[in-house]
Motif scaffolding. Structure first.
Motif, PDB file in Angstrom:
ATOM      1  N   VAL A 182      17.738  93.222  38.540  1.00 53.90           N
ATOM      2  CA  VAL A 182      18.596  92.924  39.685  1.00 53.90           C
ATOM      3  C   VAL A 182      17.712  92.352  40.791  1.00 53.90           C
ATOM      4  N   TRP A 183      18.127  91.199  41.331  1.00 57.66           N
ATOM      5  CA  TRP A 183      17.337  90.553  42.383  1.00 57.66           C
ATOM      6  C   TRP A 183      18.067  90.551  43.736  1.00 57.66           C
ATOM      7  N   ASN A 184      19.300  90.073  43.753  1.00 59.47           N
ATOM      8  CA  ASN A 184      20.069  89.942  44.994  1.00 59.47           C
ATOM      9  C   ASN A 184      19.282  89.187  46.067  1.00 59.47           C
ATOM     10  N   GLU A 185      18.676  88.076  45.657  1.00 60.08           N
ATOM     11  CA  GLU A 185      17.917  87.236  46.587  1.00 60.08           C
ATOM     12  C   GLU A 185      18.663  85.926  46.811  1.00 60.08           C
ATOM     13  N   THR A 186      18.685  85.468  48.067  1.00 60.52           N
ATOM     14  CA  THR A 186      19.408  84.258  48.426  1.00 60.52           C
ATOM     15  C   THR A 186      18.441  83.159  48.844  1.00 60.52           C
ATOM     16  N   PHE A 187      18.704  81.956  48.373  1.00 65.80           N
ATOM     17  CA  PHE A 187      17.885  80.786  48.687  1.00 65.80           C
ATOM     18  C   PHE A 187      18.792  79.692  49.245  1.00 65.80           C
ATOM     19  N   HIS A 188      18.253  78.900  50.169  1.00 69.64           N
ATOM     20  CA  HIS A 188      19.045  77.874  50.835  1.00 69.64           C
ATOM     21  C   HIS A 188      18.417  76.490  50.620  1.00 69.64           C
ATOM     22  N   PHE A 189      19.278  75.499  50.406  1.00 70.27           N
ATOM     23  CA  PHE A 189      18.848  74.121  50.217  1.00 70.27           C
ATOM     24  C   PHE A 189      19.751  73.207  51.044  1.00 70.27           C
ATOM     25  N   VAL A 190      19.154  72.285  51.774  1.00 74.36           N
ATOM     26  CA  VAL A 190      19.926  71.252  52.468  1.00 74.36           C
ATOM     27  C   VAL A 190      20.125  70.105  51.477  1.00 74.36           C
ATOM     28  N   ILE A 191      21.367  69.779  51.159  1.00 70.53           N
ATOM     29  CA  ILE A 191      21.660  68.795  50.119  1.00 70.53           C
ATOM     30  C   ILE A 191      22.482  67.641  50.681  1.00 70.53           C
ATOM     31  N   GLN A 192      22.412  66.532  50.002  1.00 73.82           N
ATOM     32  CA  GLN A 192      23.253  65.371  50.302  1.00 73.82           C
ATOM     33  C   GLN A 192      24.260  65.248  49.162  1.00 73.82           C
ATOM     34  N   SER A 193      25.539  65.360  49.495  1.00 73.16           N
ATOM     35  CA  SER A 193      26.576  65.411  48.457  1.00 73.16           C
ATOM     36  C   SER A 193      26.748  64.085  47.729  1.00 73.16           C
ATOM     37  N   GLN A 194      26.205  62.987  48.281  1.00 70.93           N
ATOM     38  CA  GLN A 194      26.370  61.684  47.643  1.00 70.93           C
ATOM     39  C   GLN A 194      25.348  61.434  46.533  1.00 70.93           C
ATOM     40  N   VAL A 195      24.400  62.350  46.363  1.00 71.06           N
ATOM     41  CA  VAL A 195      23.452  62.208  45.265  1.00 71.06           C
ATOM     42  C   VAL A 195      23.757  63.260  44.207  1.00 71.06           C
ATOM     43  N   LYS A 196      23.242  63.040  43.020  1.00 70.54           N
ATOM     44  CA  LYS A 196      23.465  63.973  41.915  1.00 70.54           C
ATOM     45  C   LYS A 196      22.466  65.122  42.039  1.00 70.54           C
ATOM     46  N   ASN A 197      22.971  66.275  42.504  1.00 69.54           N
ATOM     47  CA  ASN A 197      22.133  67.456  42.705  1.00 69.54           C
ATOM     48  C   ASN A 197      22.243  68.377  41.493  1.00 69.54           C
ATOM     49  N   VAL A 198      21.182  68.482  40.731  1.00 69.31           N
ATOM     50  CA  VAL A 198      21.154  69.353  39.554  1.00 69.31           C
ATOM     51  C   VAL A 198      20.074  70.406  39.778  1.00 69.31           C
ATOM     52  N   LEU A 199      20.518  71.642  39.944  1.00 71.34           N
ATOM     53  CA  LEU A 199      19.607  72.765  40.186  1.00 71.34           C
ATOM     54  C   LEU A 199      19.070  73.283  38.859  1.00 71.34           C
ATOM     55  N   GLU A 200      17.755  73.469  38.803  1.00 69.52           N
ATOM     56  CA  GLU A 200      17.131  74.039  37.616  1.00 69.52           C
ATOM     57  C   GLU A 200      16.755  75.494  37.899  1.00 69.52           C
ATOM     58  N   LEU A 201      17.252  76.370  37.064  1.00 72.47           N
ATOM     59  CA  LEU A 201      16.897  77.790  37.127  1.00 72.47           C
ATOM     60  C   LEU A 201      16.099  78.124  35.870  1.00 72.47           C
ATOM     61  N   LYS A 202      14.864  78.550  36.053  1.00 69.04           N
ATOM     62  CA  LYS A 202      14.021  78.885  34.912  1.00 69.04           C
ATOM     63  C   LYS A 202      13.705  80.370  34.943  1.00 69.04           C
ATOM     64  N   ILE A 203      14.010  81.031  33.849  1.00 70.13           N
ATOM     65  CA  ILE A 203      13.758  82.471  33.732  1.00 70.13           C
ATOM     66  C   ILE A 203      12.457  82.671  32.984  1.00 70.13           C
ATOM     67  N   PHE A 204      11.509  83.362  33.642  1.00 66.39           N
ATOM     68  CA  PHE A 204      10.186  83.583  33.071  1.00 66.39           C
ATOM     69  C   PHE A 204       9.958  85.068  32.804  1.00 66.39           C
ATOM     70  N   ASP A 205       9.169  85.315  31.793  1.00 66.11           N
ATOM     71  CA  ASP A 205       8.627  86.643  31.535  1.00 66.11           C
ATOM     72  C   ASP A 205       7.168  86.602  31.978  1.00 66.11           C
ATOM     73  N   GLU A 206       6.858  87.336  33.030  1.00 64.77           N
ATOM     74  CA  GLU A 206       5.527  87.275  33.616  1.00 64.77           C
ATOM     75  C   GLU A 206       4.493  87.935  32.711  1.00 64.77           C
ATOM     76  N   ARG A 207       3.397  87.232  32.514  1.00 68.25           N
ATOM     77  CA  ARG A 207       2.270  87.770  31.748  1.00 68.25           C
ATOM     78  C   ARG A 207       1.083  87.897  32.691  1.00 68.25           C
ATOM     79  N   PHE A 208       0.349  88.982  32.596  1.00 66.02           N
ATOM     80  CA  PHE A 208      -0.725  89.228  33.539  1.00 66.02           C
ATOM     81  C   PHE A 208      -2.078  88.742  33.026  1.00 66.02           C
ATOM     82  N   HIS A 209      -2.177  88.464  31.735  1.00 69.13           N
ATOM     83  CA  HIS A 209      -3.456  88.026  31.177  1.00 69.13           C
ATOM     84  C   HIS A 209      -3.340  86.680  30.473  1.00 69.13           C
TER      85      HIS A 209
END
Length: 824
Positions: free
Chosen positions: A67-94
């Motif tokens: 559970v994250w419940n974190e909010t992020f904000h982006f200023v966008i221009q609606s006349q361009v094609k806005n495609v958000l990429e969400l990448k889910i990572f499994d963190e490795r320490f070594h």
């Protein structure tokens, strides 16, 4: 809302920006690759049309339901094609982190004032899911003035000027590059400032105005100066964003300044003081201003004004030539003059010699003045680029340039890689690198090819060819290359036509063109940032004929004669994953999708398959430009879209720093696409093919390609006898579609030339051997990689191709008559 039309396609309009809120809620059933326990998950967010910065959540350790419940904000221009990429990572320490999933979300799914909860099904079998909340609301601010051709969008650019006032006491600082200035997403990105000189210097940053980036200033100094790093602002009302970082080295310390550029007022100076010693300050002066709206990249699908001027002048030449050759009573009116083009394929030296013969044949038939365009690639491009060094070549006997070509093709090539030549090549490449021109192994091929074809350094450039067409005295030459993904994917799965003329270079499907002399210079958001010297034409000749740029995957596709397997493989990795959301009825949004991450083994295999040993690097003149929100719907883009990646705007050429260009033959061995632009209105194409084994393959592939793209082209109908024993010339006409060009196809065949030395003149028994041209078989001297011909082999191929054109004069004139009748 005001609108100004700058060309028949390019528009300037002002639009407001919007605020996109993305709240990462939670995920379910997320496990490590070994499935033994929960993953250490975090999510990376990237919206390249809003910022080059990537945001990320915190890491939730060892949880299958983070559970994250974190909010992020982006200023966008609606006349361009806005495609958000969400990448889910499994963190490795070594080791490097594991990428579990990539989600592509089209922001167009969220309407203004709407808040939606999206549930992404990552793996239906394991019930892996991700919940994200999206909201879009109006962003208070000025209207953003956009320049667009409905495929590409240029946004306003501002320039931050950082003026650094240095003192002589700066010599006390330990490091040579003590001050680092950075604005992520700007054209310049980073400046390293040497403070030792004590001279004042200015450092510009060009950035997309509404991205609201930050200036990061990092100062490193000795520990004795550590207590004096405090940064003070002389201007009131500007908040201070400063932090100090003690490094592991006990001798050094550092301070950082982070300045949001939205806090700076355009046209006003802001001063920042950096104390670095008891008696010395470093002063920075920040100044921002809006850049001009003028673009150096022409966004539009229409022809440039220079080509239109050429066409007006050339019509007079063509009309007079047609009146003479067809014995017309009256001169043709402007609308009755057909546009005739010569299209030559590539095949190395074979195409070079053959095209020389065919042009000679056209000249002897008095047909050269009937031609408006000549398109070429590979070896045929070598012929054209050499001819256009003479501003009146088509009015002169071609015997001299043909003799010159023969001299170089029949000479011994053993000295091409002698020690002296290798030293010369190294000097040439070093010089290009010093000029700021992106170099690759293709440049070595270029200087070697120059030695092979000319035996000297030739300073002639593509833009110099304008002198040969400025009065319409010669046909306009057009050259063709393919833009591909370097070391990523087969040319069958991604390719974009890139055309060159003496006036412009550009991409057909994007409708984006630059002056030919600016090719190789550096651009950002449609503006010329750094003018690099125009390359000598030998480097373009190598680009148009880089026969070693094929990769193993291209070879696989050619051997299998189909790319269906690879397309199926791509489609199997992409599927709709969003549940419970119905998009707006009238929307061009891209379906939310995920892409399976590749493992280490698959990456290694891909690199082996797609590595290109020879390709041409150039600065990308589309850099920074965005895709219009409806780019996929635009008819011009749709005509030339060629790959699965056309549905993924973040992966298309505007997102790249460089373009990778290869010989067009790695898709279809043709130079036809520039002639099929609707704006050129080509009526007749004389198609010259130089394949030894498949005389109709290129024209048949072009027909299939045009059918798939919706481009008018005649049907190529051939009998089994034609395929078995091809004739010298074929006429293809589409009676149902007058927009389709008339195609006269000339395969490279040995037919009546065996018995006739000239049209209507039979050979004597003593001359029969001259009619034997060894085109077929593995022992043929005309194979692709042969760069040295005997004089006898040169002459035979030259005379054969010249004869094949002359012997089909009636077919050519018939095509002209049909075209004139259609235009009337």
């Amino acid at each position: 809302m005001s609108e100004k039309v700058t060309t028949s396609y390019q528009k300037v309009q002002a639009f407001p920006t919007w605020l996109l809120s993305v709240k990462i809620l939670q995920a379910k059933n997320i496990r490590k690759a070994d499935r033994c326990n929960g993953a250490d998950c975090y999510i990376m967010l990237w919206l390249p049309t809003a910022s080059k910065e990537k945001a990320r959540t915190h890491t939730v350790l060892n949880s299958t339901a983070p559970v994250w419940n974190e909010t992020f904000h982006f200023v966008i221009q609606s006349q361009v094609k806005n495609v958000l990429e969400l990448k889910i990572f499994d963190e490795r320490f070594h080791s490097s982190d594991d990428l579990l999933f990539t989600i592509l979300f089209d922001v167009a799914e969220v309407c203004s004032g709407e808040r939606i909860l999206a549930n992404f099904i990552l793996n239906s079998e394991r019930k892996e899911e991700l919940d994200v909340e999206f909201a879009v609301q109006e962003h208070l601010g000025d209207l953003e003035s956009l320049v667009t051709n409905n495929v590409l969008v240029s946004r306003p650019v501002s320039c931050l000027n950082v003026h650094v006032f240095k003192e002589k006491s700066m010599k006390k600082l330990k490091e040579e590059n003590d001050l680092e200035l950075r604005v992520n997403g700007s054209y310049e990105d980073t400046w390293k400032v040497a403070l030792e000189s004590g001279l004042a210097e200015s450092f510009p940053f060009h950035y997309t105005t509404y991205w609201e980036p930050e200036l990061n200033a990092h100062l490193q100094f000795t520990r004795q100066q550590q207590g004096l790093y405090q940064l003070r602002f002389k201007e009131a009302g500007i908040p201070k964003h400063c932090s100090s970082n003690e490094e592991q080295d006990k001798e050094n310390s550092s301070a950082s300044l982070i300045m949001p550029l939205k806090l700076l007022s355009s046209g006003k100076d802001v001063k920042v003081i950096l104390p670095v010693s008891a008696d010395s300050d470093l002063e920075l002066k920040l100044h921002t201003k809006a850049c001009s709206e003028h673009l150096d990249v022409r966004l539009g699908f229409d022809l440039c004004k220079e080509e239109n001027s050429f066409l007006h002048k050339r019509k007079e030449v063509v009309a007079a030539a047609l009146k003479n050759i067809l014995h017309l009573k009256d001169t043709l009116q402007d609308h009755e003059v057909p546009v005739v083009a010569v299209m030559a394929t590539g095949s190395g030296c074979r195409s070079m010699v053959s095209f020389c013969g065919q042009l000679s044949g056209l000249q002897k038939l008095n047909i050269l003045d009937c031609i408006t365009y000549i398109s070429s690639t590979s070896g045929s491009a070598w012929v054209v680029s050499n001819l256009y060094k003479d501003s009146n070549w088509s009015q002169k006997d071609l015997a001299r340039p043909i003799h010159e070509a023969k001299k170089h093709l029949t000479k011994n090539k053993i000295s091409t890689f002698s020690l002296d030549h290798l030293i010369h090549y190294q000097t040439e490449l070093k010089h290009r690198d010093e000029q700021g021109i992106s170099t690759s192994f293709n440049d070595l091929w270029a200087v070697a090819l120059e030695t092979i074809l000319h035996d000297k350094v030739d300073d002639f450039k593509l833009s110099d060819q304008q002198q040969a067409v400025n009065e319409g005295q010669n046909p306009l030459p057009l050259y063709l290359a393919l833009n591909v993904k370097e070391n990523q994917i087969s040319a069958f799965d991604f390719k974009e036509w890139c055309e060159f003329s003496p006036y412009e270079t550009g991409f057909l499907k994007y409708g984006a063109f630059i002056h030919s002399e600016d090719f190789g210079s550096e651009f950002f958001m449609g503006k010329l940032m750094k003018k690099n010297p125009e390359s000598r034409i030998c480097f373009l000749e190598a680009l148009w004929s880089n026969t070693l740029a094929v990769n193993l995957l291209d070879d696989w596709n050619k051997l299998s004669s189909t790319d269906a397997y690879w397309q199926k493989l791509i489609r199997s990795k992409i599927r709709n994953i969003e549940r419970g959301h119905v998009p707006p009825q009238k929307s061009t949004y891209l379906e939310t999708s995920w892409i399976c991450p590749e493992g280490m083994l698959s990456e290694v295999i891909r690199d082996v398959l797609t590595d290109r040993p020879l390709h041409y690097h150039a600065h990308n003149f589309l850099k920074g430009l965005h895709l219009h929100k409806d780019y996929c719907e635009d008819s011009q883009f749709s005509v030339w879209k060629d790959c699965q990646l056309d549905q993924f705007p973040n992966r298309l050429t505007p997102s790249e720093d460089e373009i990778s260009l290869v010989d067009a033959a790695y898709f279809i061995n043709t130079s036809c696409p520039p002639l099929l632009r609707e704006e050129r209105k080509v009526d007749v194409i004389l198609s010259f093919d130089y394949s030894l084994d498949t005389p109709f393959q290129s024209v048949e592939q072009m027909e299939k390609y045009c059918e798939e793209q919706g481009i008018p082209f005649p049907r190529i109908s051939l009998s089994e006898e034609d395929k078995k024993n091809p004739r010298e010339c074929y006429l293809f006409v589409d009676d149902e579609n007058k927009k389709a060009p008339i195609v006269l196809h000339f395969p490279l065949v040995l037919d009546s030339f065996q018995n006739f030395k000239e049209p209507g003149v039979k050979r004597s028994k003593a001359e029969m051997e001259e009619g034997t041209v060894p085109l077929a078989g593995c022992q043929s001297p005309y194979h692709l990689m042969n760069f040295t011909y005997t004089k006898k082999d040169f002459d035979k191929l030259l005379k054969l191709t010249e004869y094949n054109v002359q012997n089909n004069r009636d077919w050519i004139l018939q095509a002209f008559c049909i075209a004139i009748e259609q235009k009337k």
